[in-house]
Design a protein around this motif. Structure first.
Motif, PDB file in Angstrom:
ATOM      1  N   GLY A 312       0.800  -1.227   0.000  1.00 59.72           N
ATOM      2  CA  GLY A 312       0.000   0.000   0.000  1.00 59.72           C
ATOM      3  C   GLY A 312       0.826   1.267   0.000  1.00 59.72           C
ATOM      4  N   HIS A 313       2.055   1.200  -0.508  1.00 61.14           N
ATOM      5  CA  HIS A 313       2.920   2.382  -0.511  1.00 61.14           C
ATOM      6  C   HIS A 313       2.514   3.335  -1.640  1.00 61.14           C
ATOM      7  CE1 HIS A 313       4.880  -1.152   1.041  1.00 61.14           C
ATOM      8  NE2 HIS A 313       5.208  -1.553  -0.185  1.00 61.14           N
ATOM      9  N   LEU A 320       8.228   9.116  -0.428  1.00 59.07           N
ATOM     10  CA  LEU A 320       7.665   7.783  -0.261  1.00 59.07           C
ATOM     11  C   LEU A 320       6.949   7.694   1.078  1.00 59.07           C
ATOM     12  CD1 LEU A 320       7.521   4.675  -0.979  1.00 59.07           C
ATOM     13  CD2 LEU A 320       9.617   4.470   0.382  1.00 59.07           C
ATOM     14  N   TYR A 321       5.721   7.122   1.060  1.00 59.82           N
ATOM     15  CA  TYR A 321       4.962   6.861   2.279  1.00 59.82           C
ATOM     16  C   TYR A 321       4.677   5.360   2.346  1.00 59.82           C
ATOM     17  CZ  TYR A 321       4.119  11.913   2.324  1.00 59.82           C
ATOM     18  OH  TYR A 321       4.273  13.267   2.330  1.00 59.82           O
ATOM     19  N   CYS A 322       4.961   4.734   3.499  1.00 62.68           N
ATOM     20  CA  CYS A 322       4.708   3.300   3.630  1.00 62.68           C
ATOM     21  C   CYS A 322       4.550   2.937   5.096  1.00 62.68           C
ATOM     22  CB  CYS A 322       5.836   2.490   2.992  1.00 62.68           C
ATOM     23  SG  CYS A 322       7.378   2.461   3.956  1.00 62.68           S
ATOM     24  N   GLN A 323       4.157   1.662   5.356  1.00 65.13           N
ATOM     25  CA  GLN A 323       4.121   1.141   6.718  1.00 65.13           C
ATOM     26  C   GLN A 323       5.486   0.561   7.040  1.00 65.13           C
ATOM     27  OE1 GLN A 323       1.372  -2.077   7.417  1.00 65.13           O
ATOM     28  NE2 GLN A 323       2.195  -2.495   9.459  1.00 65.13           N
ATOM     29  N   LYS A 324       6.030   0.961   8.167  1.00 59.25           N
ATOM     30  CA  LYS A 324       7.330   0.461   8.599  1.00 59.25           C
ATOM     31  C   LYS A 324       7.177  -0.968   9.111  1.00 59.25           C
ATOM     32  CE  LYS A 324      11.337   2.103  11.228  1.00 59.25           C
ATOM     33  NZ  LYS A 324      11.794   3.153  12.175  1.00 59.25           N
ATOM     34  N   MET A 325       8.057  -1.834   8.640  1.00 54.76           N
ATOM     35  CA  MET A 325       7.951  -3.257   8.956  1.00 54.76           C
ATOM     36  C   MET A 325       8.079  -3.528  10.454  1.00 54.76           C
ATOM     37  SD  MET A 325      10.109  -6.335   7.247  1.00 54.76           S
ATOM     38  CE  MET A 325       9.866  -8.024   7.759  1.00 54.76           C
ATOM     39  N   PHE A 326       7.286  -4.511  10.938  1.00 55.84           N
ATOM     40  CA  PHE A 326       7.275  -4.958  12.329  1.00 55.84           C
ATOM     41  C   PHE A 326       6.772  -3.883  13.292  1.00 55.84           C
ATOM     42  CE2 PHE A 326      11.037  -7.596  10.800  1.00 55.84           C
ATOM     43  CZ  PHE A 326      10.248  -8.720  10.554  1.00 55.84           C
ATOM     44  N   THR A 327       6.110  -2.844  12.768  1.00 56.90           N
ATOM     45  CA  THR A 327       5.604  -1.770  13.628  1.00 56.90           C
ATOM     46  C   THR A 327       4.195  -1.384  13.194  1.00 56.90           C
ATOM     47  OG1 THR A 327       6.294   0.120  12.267  1.00 56.90           O
ATOM     48  CG2 THR A 327       7.959  -0.844  13.726  1.00 56.90           C
ATOM     49  N   ASN A 328       3.578  -0.544  13.993  1.00 52.86           N
ATOM     50  CA  ASN A 328       2.307   0.074  13.601  1.00 52.86           C
ATOM     51  C   ASN A 328       2.547   1.540  13.234  1.00 52.86           C
ATOM     52  OD1 ASN A 328       2.940   0.981  16.151  1.00 52.86           O
ATOM     53  ND2 ASN A 328       0.852   0.849  16.953  1.00 52.86           N
ATOM     54  N   ASP A 364      -2.837  -4.278   5.602  1.00 53.85           N
ATOM     55  CA  ASP A 364      -3.663  -3.577   6.594  1.00 53.85           C
ATOM     56  C   ASP A 364      -3.711  -2.074   6.342  1.00 53.85           C
ATOM     57  OD1 ASP A 364      -3.909  -5.826   8.998  1.00 53.85           O
ATOM     58  OD2 ASP A 364      -2.031  -5.945   7.884  1.00 53.85           O
ATOM     59  N   LEU A 365      -2.548  -1.488   6.009  1.00 54.46           N
ATOM     60  CA  LEU A 365      -2.478  -0.041   5.789  1.00 54.46           C
ATOM     61  C   LEU A 365      -2.260   0.228   4.305  1.00 54.46           C
ATOM     62  CD1 LEU A 365      -0.222   1.099   8.791  1.00 54.46           C
ATOM     63  CD2 LEU A 365      -2.702   0.788   8.703  1.00 54.46           C
ATOM     64  N   ASP A 366      -3.155   1.006   3.738  1.00 59.84           N
ATOM     65  CA  ASP A 366      -3.117   1.265   2.299  1.00 59.84           C
ATOM     66  C   ASP A 366      -3.164   2.768   2.059  1.00 59.84           C
ATOM     67  OD1 ASP A 366      -3.194   1.046  -0.440  1.00 59.84           O
ATOM     68  OD2 ASP A 366      -5.317   0.473  -0.536  1.00 59.84           O
ATOM     69  N   PHE A 367      -2.034   3.342   1.624  1.00 62.41           N
ATOM     70  CA  PHE A 367      -2.008   4.754   1.266  1.00 62.41           C
ATOM     71  C   PHE A 367      -2.679   4.951  -0.103  1.00 62.41           C
ATOM     72  CE2 PHE A 367       1.449   4.906   4.374  1.00 62.41           C
ATOM     73  CZ  PHE A 367       1.185   6.106   5.011  1.00 62.41           C
ATOM     74  N   ALA A 368      -3.211   6.142  -0.321  1.00 62.36           N
ATOM     75  CA  ALA A 368      -3.816   6.490  -1.611  1.00 62.36           C
ATOM     76  C   ALA A 368      -3.568   7.966  -1.888  1.00 62.36           C
ATOM     77  CB  ALA A 368      -5.313   6.195  -1.618  1.00 62.36           C
ATOM     78  N   VAL A 369      -3.495   8.314  -3.163  1.00 67.35           N
ATOM     79  CA  VAL A 369      -3.320   9.703  -3.590  1.00 67.35           C
ATOM     80  C   VAL A 369      -4.381  10.019  -4.625  1.00 67.35           C
ATOM     81  CG1 VAL A 369      -1.822  11.317  -4.814  1.00 67.35           C
ATOM     82  CG2 VAL A 369      -0.841   9.754  -3.127  1.00 67.35           C
ATOM     83  N   ASP A 370      -5.005  11.160  -4.494  1.00 66.06           N
ATOM     84  CA  ASP A 370      -5.966  11.616  -5.510  1.00 66.06           C
ATOM     85  C   ASP A 370      -5.771  13.104  -5.741  1.00 66.06           C
ATOM     86  OD1 ASP A 370      -7.063  12.864  -3.305  1.00 66.06           O
ATOM     87  OD2 ASP A 370      -9.108  12.166  -3.675  1.00 66.06           O
TER      88      ASP A 370
END
Length: 500
Positions: A312-313, A320-328, A364-370
């Protein structure tokens, strides 16, 4: 001049059209007048047009006539006259340098011609000396060695040869000095010409930059830009806009990697970023085109100081925006500057396959751009697994606003956002599938759809689909999908018309 140009570019970058009447907005036409380098905006009945600067201050408000229903009230924007005048002055100076350099080159050419003639004459002189020496030697051979004339003949021959050599060497020295001076003038002339040409080139580049910035920001508001004739009378659609159709004619590029993420930045649409895999990802690959991606022609590789997880980056404004691994935590990293910018811990948000899409894979976490900016799609325990949509503040990763929908995230194949409207796809592994749920953050209302309302082929191959990532790109108004080792692109439409 630079301040004026920066201001001019910023005005065009931020001349966002905020129309209070949606129907009137759809009647607005944009035309680019290339001859006069200006943009003409014509709106229909009742439309109010606000042009704002980079700080959100209104620069111009224009209201169209309410007496007629035709688009008869144009508002015209034009590049700052003083900046154009300044550019013309600089171009004139650079052109004069070129003219002066050309005159010097002509003088050098004349000097070189003279030196060449002198060298030719010197060669003739040395040839005469050689002929005289041959004559003297011939005379010596015709005399007896005991003859009293031999001594005088030898002295005369040597004297003649000395005189010719002395004259030739002195002349050659003079000509070489002149040649050196002429060559130095030639070098100076070439340097002036190069500086003049560079000056003209810089002016032209500067003009081209201003023009390109203008055109790029106009085409961002156009459905299809030049390719679809946007400057020849097509209507421009502004947010809010409703998705009417997803093209059945998708194009694809094979990657050979089952899961991954393709990222298109609407602020730099000429670049493509790819992250391969869905776990322990610490590398971002940059390509200049889909063709470059197809043939693995890597333009640049970024090594991240952390690892991302999921698919979901996004890349937004070269960050760049993403979920950091092994974290919330969600994290942002500048690709333009190759540096970590910050992160934020999200408490009570489902991670580690707690509330993924149907495919799992830590989605679980999905970034989006519009068109409105950066979003995050997720679910929480308090939302009981229902999709939550938050508008993300790109500066500090805080949430400007949050909405809870009526659809559970695990029942959705994937989701994307257009103009602040969430579109949730029914299945990730069915071809075709359809958009099953729509939630409009502008009105905070959601509704379910039937299979025939908004179908989605979900795969270029109708017999198989496993979509691990699906994102909307506002720069070209298309959906980008990662389908089981293929990147697939599907144009979307906001008009009620039959697909060709």
């Amino acid at each position: 001049m630079e301040q004026t140009l920066v201001y001019t570019i910023l005005v065009f970058l931020h001349m966002l059209c905020l129309l209070c009447n949606t129907e009137a907005a759809r009647e607005c036409l944009y035309e680019y007048d290339m001859k006069n380098n200006r943009v003409k905006i014509t709106c229909g009945k009742g439309a109010v047009l606000h042009i704002v600067d980079q700080n959100g201050n209104t620069l111009l408000t224009g209201e169209t006539s309410t007496s007629t229903s035709t688009a008869d009230s144009p508002v015209v924007f034009q590049l700052n006259r003083s900046s154009i005048s300044s550019l013309n002055d600089e171009a004139h100076k650079a052109t004069k340098k070129l003219s002066d350099a050309s005159k010097l080159l002509r003088k050098v050419r004349e000097d070189l011609t003279l030196q060449i003639n002198n060298l030719i004459n010197l060669t003739s002189l040395l040839q005469r000396g050689d002929d005289e020496l041959k004559k003297d030697l011939f005379t010596l051979r015709n005399h007896e060695l005991t003859s009293p004339l031999v001594r005088e003949a030898i002295i005369a021959a040597l004297q003649n040869q000395y005189n010719f050599l002395r004259m030739g060497l002195l002349s050659q020295n003079t000509q070489m000095n002149e040649l050196i001076r002429t060559t130095m003038r030639l070098t100076t002339s070439i340097m002036k010409t190069a500086r003049g040409a560079r000056g003209v080139g810089e002016i032209l580049d500067l003009r081209a930059d201003v023009m390109n910035e203008t055109l790029f920001n106009i085409t961002k508001l156009m459905p299809g830009g030049f390719e679809h004739g946007a400057f020849f009378g097509e209507k421009t659609v502004f947010c809010p806009q409703e998705l009417k159709k997803i093209s059945k004619k998708g194009t694809s590029v094979t990657t050979g990697v089952e899961q991954g993420t393709i990222m298109i930045d609407s602020h730099t649409p000429d670049k493509i970023w790819v992250m391969y895999g869905y776990i322990n990802i610490n590398e971002v690959i940059e390509y200049n085109s889909l063709k470059g991606l197809k043939f693995e022609q890597v333009d640049k590789t970024y090594e991240l100081p952390f690892s991302c997880v999921g698919t979901g980056h996004v890349v937004y404004k070269q960050v760049l925006y993403c979920q950091k691994m092994f974290t919330n935590k969600i994290v942002k990293y500048s690709l333009a500057e190759s540096r970590w910018l910050g992160e934020r811990q999200l408490d009570n948000v489902g991670v580690h396959d707690t509330f993924p899409y149907q495919s799992g894979k830590h989605t679980d976490l999905d970034f989006a751009v519009d068109e409105k900016g950066l979003w995050l799609i997720y679910a929480t325990n308090s939302s009981r697994g229902h999709i939550v949509v938050s508008k993300v503040n790109e500066e500090d990763l805080s949430f400007d606003n949050t909405w809870v929908t009526e659809v559970k995230k695990k029942t959705v194949g994937n989701a994307f956002i257009i103009c602040g409207v969430l579109y949730a796809v029914d299945a990730f592994d069915k071809a075709p599938t359809y958009v099953k749920y729509v939630f409009d953050t502008n009105t905070a209302n959601g509704r379910g759809l039937e299979p025939g309302d908004l179908p989605f082929v979900n795969s270029v191959s109708s017999d198989y689909a496993r979509v691990y990532g699906l994102d909307y790109s506002p720069s070209d108004q298309a959906l980008y999908s990662w389908n089981n080792g293929r990147i697939e692109i599907y144009p979307v439409s906001f008009l009620d018309e039959n697909e060709p």
